[in-house]
Design a protein around this motif. Structure first.
Motif, PDB file in Angstrom:
ATOM      1  N   MET A 187      49.271  21.249  48.267  1.00  0.00           N
ATOM      2  CA  MET A 187      49.689  20.052  48.564  1.00  0.00           C
ATOM      3  C   MET A 187      48.932  18.854  47.693  1.00  0.00           C
ATOM      4  O   MET A 187      49.445  18.005  47.116  1.00  0.00           O
ATOM      5  N   ALA A 188      47.709  19.155  47.181  1.00  0.00           N
ATOM      6  CA  ALA A 188      46.772  18.162  46.550  1.00  0.00           C
ATOM      7  C   ALA A 188      47.102  18.417  45.242  1.00  0.00           C
ATOM      8  O   ALA A 188      47.137  17.289  44.352  1.00  0.00           O
ATOM      9  N   TYR A 189      47.241  19.630  44.787  1.00  0.00           N
ATOM     10  CA  TYR A 189      47.287  19.873  43.178  1.00  0.00           C
ATOM     11  C   TYR A 189      48.594  20.107  42.653  1.00  0.00           C
ATOM     12  O   TYR A 189      48.667  20.373  41.472  1.00  0.00           O
ATOM     13  N   GLY A 190      49.559  20.692  43.372  1.00  0.00           N
ATOM     14  CA  GLY A 190      50.915  21.172  42.912  1.00  0.00           C
ATOM     15  C   GLY A 190      50.952  22.458  42.694  1.00  0.00           C
ATOM     16  O   GLY A 190      49.607  23.055  42.406  1.00  0.00           O
ATOM     17  N   ILE A 191      52.148  23.098  42.390  1.00  0.00           N
ATOM     18  CA  ILE A 191      52.293  24.472  42.194  1.00  0.00           C
ATOM     19  C   ILE A 191      51.675  24.794  40.953  1.00  0.00           C
ATOM     20  O   ILE A 191      51.080  25.878  40.755  1.00  0.00           O
ATOM     21  N   LYS A 192      52.088  24.006  39.811  1.00  0.00           N
ATOM     22  CA  LYS A 192      51.766  24.693  38.258  1.00  0.00           C
ATOM     23  C   LYS A 192      50.149  24.808  38.091  1.00  0.00           C
ATOM     24  O   LYS A 192      49.750  25.749  37.777  1.00  0.00           O
ATOM     25  N   SER A 193      49.348  23.819  38.697  1.00  0.00           N
ATOM     26  CA  SER A 193      47.959  24.164  38.486  1.00  0.00           C
ATOM     27  C   SER A 193      47.373  24.955  39.455  1.00  0.00           C
ATOM     28  O   SER A 193      46.491  25.712  39.110  1.00  0.00           O
TER      29      SER A 193
END
Lengths: 147, 103
Positions: A54-60
């Motif tokens: 939730m904090a960093y997004g799927i890609k990272s």
């Protein structure tokens, strides 16, 4: 849509995910003599991973944690089944569990049970199932919409 | 000495019961806000505080039952509450909970 700056969420996530993973390890190992065990430990681990997603997004996150969680489920099931088969090798019924006392370097006299290995299988299966459900639901749209 | 111990025990018991009543009343008022709340953030905040009150209730009941087995549960409620609130806040703000690419 305006770009939001969620630095507070990201900074607290680095701290809280660390605490969560430690708590899940504690729950996993405490399961023999106290409330806890493989199921709730696996749920806590996946909660930590979901928080990071939730904090960093799927890609990272795919860069940080390059695990396909669909492959974790059969590994967990295999470990759980193999501990059951292990009883057959010693002329015991299927899923016979045993324990022994060992002298470990720091912990001293410790009771090690093969039920822990079964619990490890449960743990991996729970993590795999939870993360597969959440990530497939999170991934299903946005490919064509570009949200 | 024995008498003193009994007095202390009943004191702890009555204090816990009074606290449980207080937390229960606050839970009912929060439930009113969660049902009635005009906007969705109102409901989100109400649910957040309901969770905190549940943590307090679990702690008080652990005192009443004289057990330490609830301590994990209290920590667990706090963690799940935080994650749930973050997810709800992200949904209200952006419409998605887990974004594909944030940078």
């Amino acid at each position: 849509m305006t770009r939001t700056n969620d630095i507070i969420l990201r900074t607290t996530t680095t701290l809280i995910a660390f605490i969560l993973l430690g708590f899940s390890a504690y729950l996993f190992f405490a399961g023999h003599n106290a409330p806890g065990g493989g199921f709730i430990g696996g749920l806590m681990t996946s909660a930590a991973i979901v928080l990071m997603y939730m904090a960093y997004g799927i890609k990272s996150m795919e860069k940080i944690l390059p695990i396909n969680f669909r492959h974790v489920i059969p590994v967990g099931l295999l470990i759980a089944a193999l501990t059951g088969v292990g009883g057959l090798l010693f002329d015991q019924p299927f899923l016979t569990q045993t324990f022994a006392y060992f002298q470990l370097p720091i912990l001293g006299k410790t009771e090690l049970a093969t039920a822990l290995l079964f619990d490890l299988g449960v743990y991996l299966a729970v993590v795999g199932v939870t993360m597969t459900i959440i990530l497939t639901i999170a991934n299903d749209r946005g490919e064509e919409e570009g949200v | 000495m024995e008498e003193m111990l009994n007095v202390t025990q009943s004191l702890v018991e009555y204090t816990t019961l009074i606290c449980i009543t207080g937390v229960s009343i606050s839970l009912i008022i929060l439930l009113y806000r969660a049902i009635k709340g005009p906007s969705n953030p109102d409901r989100a905040v109400a649910l957040d505080i309901i969770g905190i009150n549940l943590m307090a209730l679990a702690g008080l009941i652990a005192i009443l039952l004289v057990t330490t087995k609830f301590n994990d549960v209290i920590l667990l409620i706090g963690i799940l509450l935080f994650i749930g609130t973050v997810a709800l806040a992200k949904f209200l703000e952006k419409g998605v909970i887990i974004e594909r690419d944030m940078d």
